[in-house]
Design an enzyme around this catalytic site. Structure first.
Site, PDB file in Angstrom:
ATOM      1  N   ASN A 174      36.870  14.036  66.936  1.00  0.00           N
ATOM      2  CA  ASN A 174      35.630  13.810  66.187  1.00  0.00           C
ATOM      3  C   ASN A 174      35.611  14.537  64.853  1.00  0.00           C
ATOM      4  O   ASN A 174      36.113  15.653  64.727  1.00  0.00           O
ATOM      5  CB  ASN A 174      34.430  14.245  67.028  1.00  0.00           C
ATOM      6  CG  ASN A 174      34.301  13.445  68.301  1.00  0.00           C
ATOM      7  OD1 ASN A 174      34.877  12.369  68.419  1.00  0.00           O
ATOM      8  ND2 ASN A 174      33.554  13.953  69.267  1.00  0.00           N
ATOM      9  N   HIS A 223      41.320  15.077  63.661  1.00  0.00           N
ATOM     10  CA  HIS A 223      41.041  14.118  62.594  1.00  0.00           C
ATOM     11  C   HIS A 223      40.185  14.711  61.481  1.00  0.00           C
ATOM     12  O   HIS A 223      39.660  13.991  60.645  1.00  0.00           O
ATOM     13  CB  HIS A 223      40.373  12.872  63.177  1.00  0.00           C
ATOM     14  CG  HIS A 223      41.255  12.128  64.124  1.00  0.00           C
ATOM     15  ND1 HIS A 223      40.776  11.292  65.113  1.00  0.00           N
ATOM     16  CD2 HIS A 223      42.609  12.098  64.243  1.00  0.00           C
ATOM     17  CE1 HIS A 223      41.797  10.787  65.800  1.00  0.00           C
ATOM     18  NE2 HIS A 223      42.910  11.261  65.283  1.00  0.00           N
ATOM     19  N   CYS A 238      45.677  28.603  49.237  1.00  0.00           N
ATOM     20  CA  CYS A 238      45.638  29.715  50.201  1.00  0.00           C
ATOM     21  C   CYS A 238      45.243  29.281  51.609  1.00  0.00           C
ATOM     22  O   CYS A 238      45.273  30.080  52.541  1.00  0.00           O
ATOM     23  CB  CYS A 238      44.697  30.817  49.718  1.00  0.00           C
ATOM     24  SG  CYS A 238      42.931  30.394  49.797  1.00  0.00           S
ATOM     25  N   CYS A 243      42.821  33.312  43.716  1.00  0.00           N
ATOM     26  CA  CYS A 243      43.409  32.029  44.086  1.00  0.00           C
ATOM     27  C   CYS A 243      42.903  30.906  43.187  1.00  0.00           C
ATOM     28  O   CYS A 243      43.652  30.362  42.384  1.00  0.00           O
ATOM     29  CB  CYS A 243      43.091  31.713  45.552  1.00  0.00           C
ATOM     30  SG  CYS A 243      43.718  30.109  46.099  1.00  0.00           S
ATOM     31  N   SER A 293      36.390   9.267  75.166  1.00  0.00           N
ATOM     32  CA  SER A 293      37.455   8.748  74.317  1.00  0.00           C
ATOM     33  C   SER A 293      38.079   7.518  74.955  1.00  0.00           C
ATOM     34  O   SER A 293      38.291   7.475  76.168  1.00  0.00           O
ATOM     35  CB  SER A 293      38.539   9.812  74.090  1.00  0.00           C
ATOM     36  OG  SER A 293      39.648   9.262  73.401  1.00  0.00           O
ATOM     37  N   ASN A 316      34.537   8.391  81.014  1.00  0.00           N
ATOM     38  CA  ASN A 316      34.352   7.352  79.999  1.00  0.00           C
ATOM     39  C   ASN A 316      33.760   6.117  80.652  1.00  0.00           C
ATOM     40  O   ASN A 316      34.060   5.826  81.811  1.00  0.00           O
ATOM     41  CB  ASN A 316      35.695   6.996  79.349  1.00  0.00           C
ATOM     42  CG  ASN A 316      35.540   6.383  77.971  1.00  0.00           C
ATOM     43  OD1 ASN A 316      34.926   6.984  77.085  1.00  0.00           O
ATOM     44  ND2 ASN A 316      36.076   5.190  77.775  1.00  0.00           N
TER      45      ASN A 316
END
Length: 272
Positions: free
Chosen positions: A116, A135, A146, A176, A214, A239
């Site tokens: 998710n 993801h 960095c 940075c 899922s 599910n």
């Protein structure tokens, strides 16, 4: 895959009877207590209770959020007006998110590997070292130099080009000042090596993997729970629709994720 209508069999939702659900969650409770290395693998289905539509629920789904995004696209339909949805930025963690947090706090859950991008696991309070977002996260931008990341309260992705990820912001570190990019992984892009490797590392050690919400069809993410099943360990799938990993599961529960978690936490004697 996202633009092709799925068959009736693929989108059929299966609900266990109350008696069967109780029996299965009682067994799951026993396995949680016995486990020495339990992990969770989560998909869009755990966030529908927060009002966020998933991707693959069928046109005639029982979910208040209505059909999945890709299902609507495949049928060239708009989301039904009766659908109950919430803007992701206003969504709050569900019973499932908070249950996973409590299990982690109690030392019963080692980590959560998630597909998710809605940021609800981070918002629930789950520690970063116990969460692997395969993801990306729509609220996180990361320095390309960095590697420091920044959790925002707004959607950080700005580009309309699929493979353009720079946000236009710079790292706060004066030493940075590297460019920041969003962390979203689009189709055709590689998953982050650190999160993917950590997920497989836990899968190789897990004696229980709780896969929730899922379809377990998107790889290489789905290869993580598959690894647990192939090791003949306790892969538990929660599910409504069937998944390709069902034959590997030691336990398959057909129920909404929040309903399973409420019952599980009650049987464990834990409050959420």
């Amino acid at each position: 895959m996202a633009s092709t209508a799925r068959s009736k069999d693929e989108t059929t939702e299966y609900f266990d009877s109350p008696e069967e659900l109780d029996r299965k969650v009682t067994l799951l409770t026993q396995w949680v207590r016995e486990s020495r290395h339990m992990m969770a693998f989560t998909g869009a289905g755990i966030s529908t209770a927060a009002g966020i539509p998933d991707f693959r629920s069928g046109i005639h789904t029982s979910l208040p959020t209505g059909p999945g995004k890709w299902e609507l696209r495949a049928h060239k339909q708009a989301r039904p007006s009766k659908s109950k949805t919430t803007d992701v930025v206003k969504a709050i963690p569900t019973v499932t998110h908070m249950s996973l947090l409590r299990l982690q706090e109690e030392g019963l859950l080692k980590c959560v590997v998630s597909q998710n991008t809605d940021g609800l696991h981070r918002r629930s309070g789950l520690p970063r070292n116990a969460l692997y977002e395969l993801h990306g996260n729509r609220y996180v931008e990361k320095c390309v130099r960095c590697k420091k990341d920044y959790l925002r309260d707004f959607y950080v992705r700005k580009s309309k080009k699929v493979h353009q990820h720079l946000t236009g912001n710079l790292c706060d570190d004066p030493k940075c000042r590297g460019k920041l990019k969003d962390t979203i992984i689009n189709f055709g892009e590689d998953l982050p090596d650190d999160a993917l490797e950590a997920g497989f590392d836990h899968a190789r050690r897990a004696d229980v993997c709780l896969a929730m919400g899922s379809s377990l069809t998107v790889t290489p993410a789905a290869d993580i729970p598959e690894t647990v099943g192939e090791r003949d360990q306790r892969l538990v799938i929660v599910n409504l629709q069937r998944t390709p990993l069902d034959p590997l599961a030691k336990l398959r529960i057909g129920a909404k994720c929040d309903d399973v978690c409420r019952l599980l936490m009650e049987k464990l004697g834990l409050q959420v």
